[in-house]
Write a protein that holds these residues in place. Structure first.
Motif, short mmCIF file in Angstrom:
data_model
loop_
_atom_site.label_atom_id
_atom_site.label_comp_id
_atom_site.label_asym_id
_atom_site.label_seq_id
_atom_site.Cartn_x
_atom_site.Cartn_y
_atom_site.Cartn_z
N CYS A 1 1.07 -1.38 -0.07
CA CYS A 1 -0.05 0.21 -0.57
C CYS A 1 1.34 1.01 -0.02
O CYS A 1 0.81 2.46 -0.68
CB CYS A 1 -0.98 -0.24 1.45
N LEU A 2 1.68 1.35 0.85
CA LEU A 2 2.78 2.82 0.90
C LEU A 2 3.18 2.93 -0.51
O LEU A 2 3.87 4.08 -0.50
CB LEU A 2 3.47 2.36 2.20
N LEU A 3 4.17 1.04 -0.80
CA LEU A 3 5.24 1.74 -2.28
C LEU A 3 4.00 1.93 -3.35
O LEU A 3 4.63 2.76 -3.94
CB LEU A 3 5.86 0.19 -2.13
N THR A 4 2.72 0.78 -3.67
CA THR A 4 2.47 1.31 -5.03
C THR A 4 1.17 1.80 -5.05
O THR A 4 0.20 1.98 -5.98
CB THR A 4 2.21 -0.38 -4.90
N VAL A 5 0.03 2.18 -3.95
CA VAL A 5 -1.20 2.94 -4.05
C VAL A 5 -0.28 4.70 -3.39
O VAL A 5 -1.36 5.00 -3.87
CB VAL A 5 -2.04 2.12 -2.90
N ALA A 6 0.03 4.13 -2.66
CA ALA A 6 -0.30 5.39 -0.91
C ALA A 6 -0.10 6.52 -2.34
O ALA A 6 -0.48 7.81 -1.68
CB ALA A 6 0.39 5.71 -0.54
N GLY A 7 1.06 6.77 -2.79
CA GLY A 7 1.41 7.98 -4.09
C GLY A 7 0.50 7.92 -5.17
O GLY A 7 0.02 9.97 -5.80
N ASP A 8 -1.34 7.81 -5.27
CA ASP A 8 -1.64 8.04 -5.75
C ASP A 8 -3.32 8.06 -5.80
O ASP A 8 -3.64 7.01 -5.10
CB ASP A 8 -1.76 7.58 -7.06
N PRO A 9 -3.40 9.35 -5.44
CA PRO A 9 -4.89 9.50 -4.70
C PRO A 9 -6.65 8.75 -5.04
O PRO A 9 -6.72 8.16 -4.79
CB PRO A 9 -5.56 10.70 -5.09
N LEU A 10 -6.20 8.44 -6.77
CA LEU A 10 -7.65 7.88 -7.08
C LEU A 10 -7.54 6.18 -6.78
O LEU A 10 -8.28 5.39 -6.45
CB LEU A 10 -7.46 7.60 -8.80
N ARG A 11 -6.17 5.54 -6.80
CA ARG A 11 -5.05 4.68 -6.06
C ARG A 11 -6.07 4.08 -4.52
O ARG A 11 -6.69 3.48 -4.50
CB ARG A 11 -4.00 4.11 -5.46
N VAL A 12 -5.75 5.20 -3.85
CA VAL A 12 -6.18 5.45 -2.75
C VAL A 12 -7.85 4.99 -2.55
O VAL A 12 -8.21 4.36 -2.03
CB VAL A 12 -5.67 6.32 -1.84
N LEU A 13 -8.50 5.62 -3.29
CA LEU A 13 -9.59 6.12 -3.44
C LEU A 13 -10.60 3.95 -3.68
O LEU A 13 -11.18 3.58 -2.98
CB LEU A 13 -10.27 6.86 -4.40
N LEU A 14 -9.69 3.63 -4.86
CA LEU A 14 -10.07 2.02 -5.19
C LEU A 14 -9.81 1.71 -4.36
O LEU A 14 -10.92 0.39 -3.77
CB LEU A 14 -9.65 2.31 -6.68
N LEU A 15 -8.18 1.72 -3.51
CA LEU A 15 -8.30 0.80 -2.38
C LEU A 15 -9.80 0.53 -1.75
O LEU A 15 -9.96 -0.29 -0.80
CB LEU A 15 -7.09 0.99 -1.70
N VAL A 16 -9.62 2.04 -0.96
CA VAL A 16 -11.20 2.00 -0.17
C VAL A 16 -12.22 1.15 -0.83
O VAL A 16 -12.68 0.79 0.21
CB VAL A 16 -11.00 3.70 0.46
N ALA A 17 -12.51 1.70 -1.59
CA ALA A 17 -13.89 1.35 -2.27
C ALA A 17 -13.86 -0.48 -2.28
O ALA A 17 -15.20 -0.89 -2.19
CB ALA A 17 -14.00 1.80 -3.93
N GLY A 18 -12.79 -0.81 -2.94
CA GLY A 18 -12.88 -2.03 -2.98
C GLY A 18 -13.29 -2.98 -4.07
O GLY A 18 -13.12 -3.61 -4.18
N LYS A 19 -13.30 -2.14 -5.19
CA LYS A 19 -14.25 -2.07 -7.02
C LYS A 19 -13.70 -1.55 -7.47
O LYS A 19 -13.63 0.24 -7.15
CB LYS A 19 -15.17 -2.51 -6.98
N ALA A 20 -13.58 -1.45 -8.57
CA ALA A 20 -13.26 -0.51 -9.75
C ALA A 20 -14.73 0.46 -10.28
O ALA A 20 -15.68 -0.66 -10.30
CB ALA A 20 -13.04 -1.54 -11.00
N ASP A 21 -15.11 1.56 -9.97
CA ASP A 21 -15.76 1.61 -10.43
C ASP A 21 -15.59 2.57 -11.80
O ASP A 21 -14.83 3.44 -12.11
CB ASP A 21 -16.11 3.35 -9.25
N GLU A 22 -16.99 3.15 -12.28
CA GLU A 22 -17.24 3.72 -13.47
C GLU A 22 -17.23 5.26 -13.46
O GLU A 22 -16.99 5.83 -14.62
CB GLU A 22 -18.33 3.23 -14.93
N GLY A 23 -17.11 5.75 -12.27
CA GLY A 23 -17.03 7.01 -11.68
C GLY A 23 -16.25 7.30 -11.78
O GLY A 23 -15.91 8.35 -12.37
N LEU A 24 -14.66 7.11 -12.10
CA LEU A 24 -13.69 7.34 -12.16
C LEU A 24 -13.18 7.78 -13.65
O LEU A 24 -12.51 8.59 -13.97
CB LEU A 24 -12.62 5.69 -11.99
#
Length: 208
Positions: free
Chosen positions: A21-44
């Motif tokens: 999470c720290l190395l590959t996700v935390a640097g991108d806000p959209l990835r953080v949102l996707l991590l929290v949501a737990g699924k791919a959202d067409e709203g992205l």
């Protein structure tokens, strides 16, 4: 002693996931949102000015799989971690004294497996490879079956980690990784083409 077991097992179970999470996700806000949501959202898609998804399919597969793995791990091990604090002594009635640490390693493997499965499953759906989908489901069932090797819980670790390593290699090449990208990563080369391959190996393609 209970606190030491609790924190030790928690770090084993979720330490690698936290590092990812720290190395590959935390640097991108959209990835953080996707991590929290737990699924791919067409709203992205609406967040992109040019109409293209701001995250590639491989990125969404990786982050969604990691998110589902973390959630699955929490659900499977949270009660075990709570019991590890005490009171009581594991194995006092002849059961395995390695129950807590074995559960921690099992959870760590499951987090990795869900991440790998997510990458392979997304790719198979996109390319309509139904045989691959069946293999993913089958490996999931095999993994679940290995957890039934009780009370010798530790007996499931070796086949489970062999399955994790093989599935990880499968996901690596599915995401676009190659032997050259591994060599480039280990040698620390800074060439642009090597950089692209290294990002591909991490399932997070380099941005323009």
């Amino acid at each position: 002693m209970g606190a030491a077991v609790f924190f030790g097992c928690a770090c084993i179970a979720f330490g690698p996931a936290l590092a990812l999470c720290l190395l590959t996700v935390a640097g991108d806000p959209l990835r953080v949102l996707l991590l929290v949501a737990g699924k791919a959202d067409e709203g992205l898609v609406t967040l992109s000015e040019d109409g293209r998804p701001p995250l590639s399919v491989k990125q969404m597969a990786y982050v969604s799989g990691l998110s589902f793995g973390i959630i699955s791990g929490l659900i499977s091990v949270i009660n075990i971690l709570a019991d590890s604090i005490g009171p009581g002594t594991v194995g006092i009635h002849g059961d395995s004294p390695h129950y807590f640490i074995t559960s921690a390693f099992l959870t760590m493997a499951l987090v990795f497996l869900h991440t790998f499965w997510g990458t392979i499953f997304f790719d198979a759906c996109e390319k309509r490879r139904y045989g691959t989908l069946g293999l993913v489901v089958t490996s999931h069932l095999v993994t679940s079956g290995l957890t039934f090797l009780n009370p010798r819980y530790e007996a499931s670790l070796i086949p489970l980690f062999l399955l994790t390593l093989s599935t990880g290699a499968w996901a690596f090449f599915t995401a676009g990784g190659s032997l050259q990208s591994i060599q480039a990563c280990l040698s620390g080369k800074k060439k642009e083409d090597d950089s692209v391959m290294v990002y591909s190996a991490l399932q997070l393609p380099a941005e323009d």
